[in-house]
Write a protein that holds these residues in place. Structure first.
Motif, short mmCIF file in Angstrom:
data_model
loop_
_atom_site.label_atom_id
_atom_site.label_comp_id
_atom_site.label_asym_id
_atom_site.label_seq_id
_atom_site.Cartn_x
_atom_site.Cartn_y
_atom_site.Cartn_z
N HIS A 73 1.00 -1.19 -0.03
CA HIS A 73 -0.01 0.21 0.08
C HIS A 73 0.96 1.20 -0.17
CE1 HIS A 73 -3.02 2.86 1.08
NE2 HIS A 73 -3.98 1.92 1.05
N THR A 74 0.43 2.26 -0.87
CA THR A 74 1.09 3.46 -0.97
C THR A 74 1.57 4.07 0.43
OG1 THR A 74 -0.60 4.55 -1.54
CG2 THR A 74 0.76 4.00 -3.15
N SER A 75 0.68 4.06 1.44
CA SER A 75 0.79 4.76 2.59
C SER A 75 1.77 4.12 3.34
CB SER A 75 -0.30 4.75 3.55
OG SER A 75 -0.69 3.40 3.81
N GLY B 248 15.77 -3.42 2.99
CA GLY B 248 15.40 -4.40 1.90
C GLY B 248 13.64 -4.29 1.89
N VAL B 249 13.27 -4.33 0.63
CA VAL B 249 11.76 -4.30 0.45
C VAL B 249 11.40 -5.12 -0.54
CG1 VAL B 249 10.03 -2.73 -0.09
CG2 VAL B 249 11.59 -1.80 1.14
N TYR B 250 10.36 -5.74 -0.11
CA TYR B 250 9.64 -6.90 -1.21
C TYR B 250 8.51 -6.21 -1.40
CZ TYR B 250 12.71 -10.92 -0.41
OH TYR B 250 13.69 -11.80 -0.32
N LEU B 251 7.81 -6.18 -2.60
CA LEU B 251 6.54 -6.13 -2.85
C LEU B 251 5.63 -7.36 -2.52
CD1 LEU B 251 6.62 -3.94 -6.19
CD2 LEU B 251 5.45 -3.34 -4.12
N LYS B 252 4.44 -7.27 -1.93
CA LYS B 252 3.55 -8.20 -1.38
C LYS B 252 2.56 -8.75 -2.59
CE LYS B 252 2.45 -11.35 1.67
NZ LYS B 252 1.62 -12.21 1.07
N VAL B 253 2.72 -9.74 -3.24
CA VAL B 253 1.92 -10.19 -4.23
C VAL B 253 0.72 -11.12 -3.83
CG1 VAL B 253 1.48 -10.86 -6.66
CG2 VAL B 253 3.44 -9.72 -5.93
N ASP B 254 -0.34 -10.96 -4.30
CA ASP B 254 -1.47 -11.72 -3.43
C ASP B 254 -1.87 -12.86 -5.13
OD1 ASP B 254 -3.75 -13.30 -3.09
OD2 ASP B 254 -5.15 -11.67 -3.06
N THR B 255 -1.31 -14.25 -4.73
CA THR B 255 -1.41 -14.88 -6.02
C THR B 255 -2.71 -15.81 -5.73
OG1 THR B 255 -0.03 -16.52 -4.72
CG2 THR B 255 1.15 -14.86 -6.43
N GLY B 256 -3.58 -15.49 -5.06
CA GLY B 256 -4.89 -16.39 -4.81
C GLY B 256 -5.27 -16.68 -3.48
N TYR B 257 -4.41 -16.49 -2.46
CA TYR B 257 -4.86 -16.75 -0.89
C TYR B 257 -5.52 -15.89 -0.66
CZ TYR B 257 -4.04 -18.74 3.69
OH TYR B 257 -4.18 -19.28 4.92
N HIS B 258 -5.21 -14.33 -0.84
CA HIS B 258 -6.18 -13.46 -0.38
C HIS B 258 -6.05 -13.05 1.12
CE1 HIS B 258 -7.84 -13.58 -4.34
NE2 HIS B 258 -8.71 -14.52 -3.96
N ARG B 259 -4.70 -13.33 1.74
CA ARG B 259 -4.59 -12.92 3.09
C ARG B 259 -3.96 -11.42 3.17
NH1 ARG B 259 -1.61 -16.86 7.06
NH2 ARG B 259 0.33 -16.05 5.97
N ALA B 260 -2.93 -11.20 2.21
CA ALA B 260 -2.46 -9.80 1.98
C ALA B 260 -1.83 -9.66 0.63
CB ALA B 260 -1.26 -9.58 3.13
N GLY B 261 -1.59 -8.58 0.46
CA GLY B 261 -0.91 -8.34 -1.04
C GLY B 261 -1.91 -8.01 -2.10
N LEU B 262 -1.07 -7.59 -3.37
CA LEU B 262 -2.02 -6.98 -4.58
C LEU B 262 -2.03 -8.10 -5.58
CD1 LEU B 262 -0.81 -3.37 -4.27
CD2 LEU B 262 -3.27 -4.08 -3.65
N PRO B 263 -3.22 -8.12 -6.24
CA PRO B 263 -3.21 -8.99 -7.58
C PRO B 263 -2.23 -8.68 -8.35
CG PRO B 263 -4.99 -7.70 -7.48
CD PRO B 263 -4.33 -7.44 -6.26
N SER C 124 -2.48 -8.01 -11.55
CA SER C 124 -2.90 -6.91 -12.26
C SER C 124 -3.01 -5.54 -11.57
CB SER C 124 -4.20 -7.41 -12.85
OG SER C 124 -5.00 -7.46 -11.93
N GLY C 125 -3.12 -5.59 -10.30
CA GLY C 125 -3.21 -4.34 -9.49
C GLY C 125 -1.95 -4.08 -8.73
N LEU C 126 -0.78 -4.57 -9.08
CA LEU C 126 0.27 -4.42 -8.50
C LEU C 126 0.76 -2.80 -7.94
CD1 LEU C 126 2.21 -5.94 -6.77
CD2 LEU C 126 3.83 -5.93 -8.58
N ASN C 127 0.36 -2.32 -9.23
CA ASN C 127 0.75 -0.54 -9.46
C ASN C 127 -0.51 0.31 -8.70
OD1 ASN C 127 2.76 1.33 -9.72
ND2 ASN C 127 1.50 1.82 -11.76
N LYS C 128 -1.15 -0.48 -7.97
CA LYS C 128 -2.31 0.41 -7.60
C LYS C 128 -1.86 1.98 -6.69
CE LYS C 128 -5.95 0.33 -3.92
NZ LYS C 128 -6.60 -0.43 -2.79
#
Length: 467
Positions: A140-142, A159-174, A176-180
């Motif tokens: 999230h940008t905040s 160090g920073v990782y971008l959190k991706v949601d690959t279908g589990y829906h606990r945290a992260g962005l899908p 297609s929406g990673l650059n929200k």
């Protein structure tokens, strides 16, 4: 005979209980089999070495210094860890310093998108341990202001990782929406300024917890990798093409499924061959125009539990008694075996606050009783005693249906005795472990019933003491 003074530390417990039989412990007691844990940790280290991938060990299951040693192995290699709480990271500091002083670089990832209340504590740890030791994840940008504040306080970037949601829906962005809200663009701007050190994409997908075959677990790992690569491809113009990007994926069932890949190439199933090729491509090839580095992460693999075994993620899993390294010792309070109830039952002096209340798809109960308590002469009977009902401090044991077996034996007598100590394998070791302050450690390769050590856990969310 119990001690006449209050035992408060792991050292106190170690002094008093090492050498004692597990039935002599104050109960309920949390037992950890070091030999089994070593075997599970080493087999996964061997697998990632064979496949040429990196590994990040999650410490949230056991939360002990000694357990991290087993997860890290003895090779003089980088140590990558992930922790669920800052208290765990603070607890690990002496061991991390030891690794660093011995020439092993260490990086610890704080395992949820960075909240503002944890920035000060993480930055303080980073100042003590040095540049490159702490990483965080964001979705999230905040949260960008939080990582900027970390850099100000630590005097170097996290160090920073971008959190991706690959279908589990606990945290992260899908993907297609990673650059929200221009998250990726803003993140890379901070990277260019030296405010952060962008590492890559991170996904945690526990969809494999619902699996029941090794093929399903392997397919879930491949699917998680594909999801992260989709995120990279859909946002390719926003990432620098000259950077190596780490793809970090995992959950214990799907990660341990890589151990199925160690056989001869011609003997691998179609699913195993497909996964092996996908992993190889991520390690050696260009993905979406980028050099990628593959990192797997897992935690409960180190000790296992009933839920993990129910996924059958590895082709050669043994039974509960063979594989699960964490168990709870509890006493039988009473028996109801003479027609008092619809079926024979036993009352145990342990409940939700000693076992947890995590369900498992393989059966209807909250823990499985070790066969040694009731069937020492029948190593593989179909019937099983299970913890069928739980209250706060007590539970009911009866015959249960486990993996489709045993229901026809529900009216058979329960061969337990009042006062007997039984061993219970929990559904979820992470939850059960959190209910205790320490493990009584045994070694089944030598004497499975004798305490050889006591390991302290980093429980709770402890705050540092103010000066």
């Amino acid at each position: 005979m119990e001690p006449h003074r209050m035992l408060q530390t792991a050292g106190d417990f170690r002094q008093y209980y090492v050498g004692k039989h597990v039935t002599q412990l104050p109960k309920p007691a949390l037992i950890l089999d070091k030999a089994k844990m070593y075997r599970h940790c080493q087999s996964l280290l061997d697998a990632v070495e064979y496949l040429g991938v990196d590994f990040r060990a999650h410490v949230k299951t056991h939360k002990t210094l000694e357990g991290v040693r087993l997860q890290a192995g003895e090779a003089n290699k980088e140590v990558r860890l992930v922790a669920s709480t800052v208290a765990e990271i603070e607890f690990l500091r002496p061991l991390v310093r030891e690794f660093i002083e011995s020439g092993r670089p260490v990086n610890i990832l704080y395992g949820i998108p960075l909240p503002p209340s944890q920035v000060d504590r993480l930055a303080a740890i980073a100042r003590q341990l040095g540049r490159g030791t702490i990483s965080v994840m964001i979705d999230h940008t905040s949260q960008l202001s939080h990582v900027a504040r970390f850099a100000e306080q630590a005097a170097f970037p996290a160090g920073v990782y971008l959190k991706v949601d690959t279908g589990y829906h606990r945290a992260g962005l899908p993907p297609s929406g990673l650059n929200k809200d221009d998250l990726v663009s803003k993140l890379m701007s901070l990277d260019n300024q030296g405010t952060i050190n962008f590492i890559g994409l991170y996904s945690h997908s526990s969809l494999s917890y619902n699996d029941s075959t090794a093929e399903q677990a392997m397919a879930n790992l491949k699917g998680e990798l594909s999801g992260c690569l989709d995120a990279l491809e859909e946002n390719a113009r926003l990432f620098p093409s000259d950077r190596e990007i780490t793809i970090s994926i995992g959950a214990s069932p799907q990660v341990t499924s890589i151990e199925n890949l160690l056989g001869a190439e011609g003997n691998l199933s179609e699913g195993a061959q497909s996964l092996k090729q996908a992993l190889r491509n991520a390690v050696t090839g260009m993905q979406c125009g980028f050099r990628t580095r593959l990192e797997l992460h897992a935690g409960v693999y180190s000790v296992l539990d009933v839920q993990q075994l129910s996924t059958n993620s590895r082709a050669h899993f043994g039974d509960y008694e063979d594989e699960i390294a964490v168990s709870v010792m509890a006493e039988v309070c009473s028996l109801y075996i003479d027609g008092e109830r619809q079926q024979p039952e036993a009352l145990l002096a342990v409940g939700v606050l000693g076992l947890g209340r995590e369900p498992c798809a393989a059966y209807e109960g909250w823990g499985i009783v070790d066969r040694d308590a009731y069937s020492p002469n029948s190593p593989h009977p179909d019937r099983r005693l299970i913890v069928k009902r739980v209250s706060q401090e007590h539970s009911i044991v009866s015959w249960g249906l486990v993996n489709g077996h045993g229901d026809e034996d529900s009216q058979q007598p329960i061969p337990l005795q009042v006062g007997q100590t039984v061993r219970i394998y929990p559904n979820h070791s992470c939850i059960t472990g959190a209910l205790y302050g320490w493990y009584y450690v045994v070694d089944s390769s030598q004497h499975p019933e004798q305490v050889i050590d006591v390991w302290e856990r980093a429980n709770g969310w402890k705050m540092p003491i103010a000066n």
